[in-house]
Design a protein around this motif. Structure first.
Motif, PDB file in Angstrom:
ATOM      1  N   ASP A  92       0.856  -1.185   0.000  1.00 15.45           N
ATOM      2  CA  ASP A  92       0.000   0.000   0.000  1.00 15.45           C
ATOM      3  C   ASP A  92       0.893   1.237   0.000  1.00 15.45           C
ATOM      4  O   ASP A  92       2.077   1.159   0.319  1.00 15.45           O
ATOM      5  CB  ASP A  92      -0.892   0.027   1.251  1.00 15.45           C
ATOM      6  N   PRO A  93       0.310   2.392  -0.338  1.00 15.09           N
ATOM      7  CA  PRO A  93       1.063   3.630  -0.168  1.00 15.09           C
ATOM      8  C   PRO A  93       1.477   3.795   1.285  1.00 15.09           C
ATOM      9  O   PRO A  93       0.806   3.303   2.201  1.00 15.09           O
ATOM     10  CB  PRO A  93       0.064   4.715  -0.586  1.00 15.09           C
ATOM     11  N   VAL A  94       2.559   4.514   1.522  1.00 18.69           N
ATOM     12  CA  VAL A  94       3.070   4.637   2.890  1.00 18.69           C
ATOM     13  C   VAL A  94       3.667   6.024   3.091  1.00 18.69           C
ATOM     14  O   VAL A  94       4.274   6.604   2.180  1.00 18.69           O
ATOM     15  CB  VAL A  94       4.125   3.544   3.168  1.00 18.69           C
ATOM     16  N   LEU A  95       3.441   6.585   4.288  1.00 23.31           N
ATOM     17  CA  LEU A  95       4.084   7.839   4.653  1.00 23.31           C
ATOM     18  C   LEU A  95       5.590   7.613   4.759  1.00 23.31           C
ATOM     19  O   LEU A  95       6.051   6.654   5.375  1.00 23.31           O
ATOM     20  CB  LEU A  95       3.544   8.348   5.988  1.00 23.31           C
ATOM     21  N   ILE A  96       6.337   8.507   4.163  1.00 21.13           N
ATOM     22  CA  ILE A  96       7.784   8.327   4.112  1.00 21.13           C
ATOM     23  C   ILE A  96       8.429   8.842   5.387  1.00 21.13           C
ATOM     24  O   ILE A  96       8.222   9.984   5.803  1.00 21.13           O
ATOM     25  CB  ILE A  96       8.375   9.064   2.900  1.00 21.13           C
ATOM     26  N   ASP A  97       9.212   7.959   6.018  1.00 18.25           N
ATOM     27  CA  ASP A  97      10.095   8.354   7.108  1.00 18.25           C
ATOM     28  C   ASP A  97      11.466   7.747   6.819  1.00 18.25           C
ATOM     29  O   ASP A  97      11.698   7.188   5.737  1.00 18.25           O
ATOM     30  CB  ASP A  97       9.549   7.902   8.464  1.00 18.25           C
ATOM     31  N   ASP A  98      12.387   7.855   7.746  1.00 20.96           N
ATOM     32  CA  ASP A  98      13.734   7.351   7.495  1.00 20.96           C
ATOM     33  C   ASP A  98      13.741   5.840   7.255  1.00 20.96           C
ATOM     34  O   ASP A  98      14.515   5.337   6.433  1.00 20.96           O
ATOM     35  CB  ASP A  98      14.653   7.696   8.669  1.00 20.96           C
ATOM     36  N   ALA A  99      12.869   5.120   7.960  1.00 18.69           N
ATOM     37  CA  ALA A  99      12.827   3.667   7.787  1.00 18.69           C
ATOM     38  C   ALA A  99      12.332   3.287   6.404  1.00 18.69           C
ATOM     39  O   ALA A  99      12.877   2.382   5.752  1.00 18.69           O
ATOM     40  CB  ALA A  99      11.933   3.047   8.862  1.00 18.69           C
ATOM     41  N   VAL A 100      11.290   3.972   5.931  1.00 19.83           N
ATOM     42  CA  VAL A 100      10.774   3.700   4.583  1.00 19.83           C
ATOM     43  C   VAL A 100      11.835   4.011   3.541  1.00 19.83           C
ATOM     44  O   VAL A 100      12.056   3.235   2.598  1.00 19.83           O
ATOM     45  CB  VAL A 100       9.496   4.528   4.327  1.00 19.83           C
ATOM     46  N   LEU A 101      12.503   5.140   3.702  1.00 23.92           N
ATOM     47  CA  LEU A 101      13.567   5.507   2.767  1.00 23.92           C
ATOM     48  C   LEU A 101      14.665   4.445   2.768  1.00 23.92           C
ATOM     49  O   LEU A 101      15.211   4.087   1.714  1.00 23.92           O
ATOM     50  CB  LEU A 101      14.141   6.873   3.133  1.00 23.92           C
TER      51      LEU A 101
END
Length: 387
Positions: A92-101
Motif C-alpha cells: 500500500d502507499p506509505v508515509l515516508i520516514d527514514d525507515a521507509v527511505l
C-alpha cells in the motif's frame, strides 16, 4: 510546462524522479484538475546547469511561479512520489520516514535503474517541502499475488536469499484502470473479472478478480512478458547462455541487448508504434512481422488469463498504444468471438480521448478503452493517506 486556473482545494505535488530527470505534476485529487505539469531533464549530466535533484526542484519551483503557482504562498497538501519497486515490504502507499527511505534503498538491487532516482528525489523533496510525503509503489497492486502466480520454480533457498519472485510493474495503472472500467460499465468492482492491457513503450497485462490482481505479465524485472518498444519480453531463459557461448557476450551485455535493443526496435528498427504502423502501410515486411509478434504475444496472455479467471467481464486497453491504436485493438480481438469478445468496428475506429466501450451490444465480454492516469492515482492515494 502547461498550467490551469487554481481552485480552493490545496494541491498534491506528484514527483517521478529518475536518475537524470524529474517529472512533476501539481493537481487537485478531488477534481482531477491539473494546475501544472513539467519535466526537468539532464540532471547531473556533464554541461548541465542542473547539478542534482535539489537543483531540479528549484527549477521546478521557478517554472511553477512563472505559471502563477506560488508554493510558498499556497502551500502543498502533500507530495506523492512514484517509486517503481516496493518489493515485499509495501503493498500500500506509505508515509515516508527514514525507515521507509531505508527500505527503498535496500531494494536498489531489484531495481537498479529506477529506485536510485526515487531515493534522491525523495531526499531532495523532504529537504524542500515540510509537508507529508507519500511513496506509491508500482509493484504494490501485485504484492499479494497468489503464491502459484508469484513463485518461480527455482531453488527456494536461493529465491528466499535474493527475494526472487514475480513482482509485476505498472501496478498503479492496472489498479486505476480496473476501477475506472468498473465505473464505465456501471458495476461494482468486486463483482468483475477483468483483463487489463497496458500497452505503451512498456507493456504489461494483468488478470484482476474483484479488484485484486491474480496474475501479471512482468516479473522479477520489467523485462518479462509482452513485446515492448525496446524490450524483448518473454524469451527462452537459455538464450543468455547461448549468446554467451556463441557471441561471447557477458550477462550485462545480454541484459542490455534484451532491454535496450530488442522488442520493436530489434525486429523493425523502430520502437515508436506510430512509426511501425506507417512502415506497415508502406509494405515493410519487418514491421509487419513485428506487429504480428506483438499481437501473438498479447493473445497468448489474454487466453492464459481467461483460463486463470475462468470467466471474463471486461477487457480493457490502456496507455499510449492501447488507447490510440485501433489497428492493434482490432488485431488482438480478431478471432476471439468464440471466447465472447466481439468488437464493433465503428466504435473501435472512432477517435476519442474518453473512456468508452468498443464492443458490440451483444458481446458477452465488454471491450473497453480506458485512459490511464497514474499521476491522478498517485495524488488520490496520497491525499487519502494523509487525510
Amino acid at each position: 510546462m502547461s498550467s490551469a486556473t487554481r481552485q480552493d482545494a490545496s494541491p498534491v505535488l506528484v514527483l517521478n524522479a529518475g536518475s537524470s530527470s524529474l517529472k512533476f505534476q501539481l493537481l487537485v485529487p478531488e477534481t482531477a484538475q491539473v494546475l501544472a505539469t513539467g519535466l526537468v531533464e539532464n540532471i547531473g549530466e556533464q554541461g548541465s546547469s542542473v547539478a542534482d535533484h535539489g537543483a531540479a526542484l528549484a527549477v521546478m519551483t521557478s517554472e511553477l511561479t512563472s505559471a502563477g503557482v506560488d508554493l510558498d504562498r499556497d502551500p502543498l497538501r502533500a507530495v506523492g512520489h512514484r517509486v517503481v519497486h516496493g518489493g515485499s515490504y509495501f503493498s500500500d502507499p506509505v508515509l515516508i520516514d527514514d525507515a521507509v527511505l531505508g527500505h527503498v534503498r535496500d531494494l536498489i538491487p531489484l531495481a537498479p535503474l529506477h529506485n536510485p532516482g526515487a531515493v534522491t528525489g525523495i531526499v531532495a523533496a523532504r529537504a524542500r517541502f515540510a509537508v507529508p510525503q507519500v511513496a506509491v509503489f508500482d509493484t504494490a497492486f501485485f504484492a499479494d499475488l497468489p503464491l502459484p502466480a508469484a513463485t518461480y520454480a527455482v531453488p527456494r533457498e536461493l529465491a528466499a536469499k535474493h527475494r526472487i519472485r514475480r513482482y509485476g510493474f505498472h501496478g498503479t495503472s492496472h489498479q486505476f484502470v480496473s476501477a475506472a472500467a468498473a465505473e464505465l460499465v456501471g458495476r461494482p468492482l468486486a463483482d468483475l473479472d477483468q483483463i487489463v492491457l497496458h500497452l505503451g513503450n512498456g507493456c504489461s497485462a494483468s488478470a484482476v478478480r474483484g479488484g485484486r490482481a491474480i496474475d501479471t505479465s512482468m516479473g522479477l524485472t520489467p523485462l518479462e512478458g509482452l513485446v515492448m518498444g525496446t524490450r524483448s519480453g518473454d524469451v527462452d531463459p537459455g538464450l543468455h547462455a547461448f549468446l554467451h557461448r556463441e557471441e561471447g557476450l557477458t550477462s550485462e551485455q545480454v541484459d542490455a541487448l534484451l532491454n535496450q535493443r530488442s522488442g520493436l526496435l530489434g525486429l523493425a528498427g523502430a520502437n515508436d508504434f506510430r512509426t511501425l504502423e506507417r512502415l506497415m502501410g508502406e509494405g515493410d515486411e519487418h514491421a509487419t512481422l513485428a506487429f504480428e509478434v506483438v499481437v501473438h504475444r498479447i493473445k497468448h496472455y489474454v487466453g492464459a488469463y481467461l483460463a486463470q479467471l475462468g470467466h471474463l467481464d471486461v477487457l480493457s486497453f490502456t496507455a499510449g498504444v492501447g488507447q490510440h491504436s485501433a489497428t492493434l485493438r482490432a488485431a488482438v480481438v480478431a478471432g476471439l468471438g468464440g471466447l465472447g469478445l466481439r468488437l464493433d468496428a465503428e466504435r473501435n475506429g472512432a477517435p476519442s480521448s474518453a473512456a468508452r466501450i468498443i464492443s458490440t451490444d451483444d458481446s458477452p465480454v465488454t471491450i473497453a478503452v480506458v485512459p490511464t492516469n497514474e499521476e491522478l492515482a498517485i495524488a488520490r492515494q496520497t491525499a487519502a493517506l494523509v487525510r
